[in-house]
Write an enzyme that holds these catalytic residues in place. Sequence first.
Site, mmCIF file in Angstrom:
data_model
loop_
_atom_site.group_PDB
_atom_site.id
_atom_site.type_symbol
_atom_site.label_atom_id
_atom_site.label_comp_id
_atom_site.label_asym_id
_atom_site.label_seq_id
_atom_site.Cartn_x
_atom_site.Cartn_y
_atom_site.Cartn_z
ATOM 1 N N GLY A 104 0.828 -1.210 0.000
ATOM 2 C CA GLY A 104 0.000 0.000 0.000
ATOM 3 C C GLY A 104 0.857 1.251 0.000
ATOM 4 C CE1 TYR A 140 -3.689 7.251 1.367
ATOM 5 C CE2 TYR A 140 -5.783 6.718 2.386
ATOM 6 C CZ TYR A 140 -4.944 6.699 1.292
ATOM 7 O OH TYR A 140 -5.365 6.119 0.125
ATOM 8 N N GLY A 142 0.350 7.609 8.754
ATOM 9 C CA GLY A 142 1.706 7.080 8.749
ATOM 10 C C GLY A 142 2.553 7.619 7.610
#
Length: 169
Positions: A104, A140, A142
């Site tokens: 991701g 997000y 992170g």
Amino acid sequence: MAIVFEALGKHHDRSRFSCGQADLDGWFRRRAGQDDRRDVARVFVATDSELGVVGFYSLSAFKLELGELPEEIARKLPRYESGYPAALIGRLARDVRMRGKGFGEVLAVDAIRRILGAAETLAVLAIIVDAKDERAAAFYEGLGFVPFPRRPNRMFLLASSALRGLEKM
């Protein structure tokens, strides 16, 4: 495993892709190509020679209103009635076969790099995402995205911050 990022094309088999969320899978299979052809979103895929499509994201232009931004950012900007330029990562998903591999983040970084490349020609103040749930919001966050004060599921990353972050990589 050699991953290649490219624009979505008719030759990409989307039928085997599954991220585990029916709405994202459905959009990718049925509407992603239409949105791209209609200039609503640009769709990019990550492919593997053995697994096929293992991830995707969509990018669109976006307009920010001054009142949406945190005060500490808004007070530094000129007062334009037309709003401020931004880029939207509208949808981002990785195949369940890539779960637990940090893929991701690889997708998000490719999207951010692509946006920053465009920002060399077209002004982009911020990169926007809409987190579907708390898990997505944590993902997000992170990456440095911050929630908008009035819409916590909508998050932003200043393009200048994204550039500094990529330079450290």
